[in-house]
Design a protein around this motif. Structure first.
Motif: not given
Length: 122
Positions: A46-53, A56-65
């Motif tokens: 499963e995805l945890v998080a990613y960050i663009s060049g 910009s960041t994006n997180y899976a809901d369970s990892m936010k915070g």
């Protein structure tokens, strides 16, 4: 040749923290999105998080915070700061990145690291 090498995994008690690192090396022209995935025992990756060049960041809901992804473009490295860990976070964590090699600047390819084990004890 491009490779990703993770480090920083280990055993930690519930409520503790770990910081994972993933360094990209080789004939790199440009690194685009970098991210972290994980695979827990008996579960799909499963995805945890990613960050663009651009950062910009994006997180899976369970990892936010709880988790924070960051990158150091000068060092070709992505980090994952994990706080408030619980046993459900036990998994192999994999680094992933879209990278254009010097020999193929117009066609970035997707690369995976070998994974690093994170174990959270209760």
């Amino acid at each position: 040749q491009v490779q990703l090498v993770e480090s920083g995994g280990g055993l930690v008690q519930a409520g503790g923290s770990l910081r994972l690192s993933c360094a990209a090396s080789g004939s790199i022209f440009r690194i685009y999105t970098m991210g972290w995935y994980r695979r827990a025992p008996g579960k799909q990756r499963e995805l945890v998080a990613y960050i663009s060049g651009g950062g910009s960041t994006n997180y899976a809901d369970s990892m936010k915070g709880r988790f924070t992804i960051s990158r150091d473009n000068a060092e070709n490295t992505v980090y994952l700061q994990m706080n408030s860990l619980n046993p459900e976070d036990t998994a192999v964590y994999y680094c992933n990145a879209d990278i254009a090699a010097i020999t193929d600047r117009l066609r970035p390819r997707n690369y995976w690291g070998q994974g690093t084990q994170v174990t959270v004890s209760s």
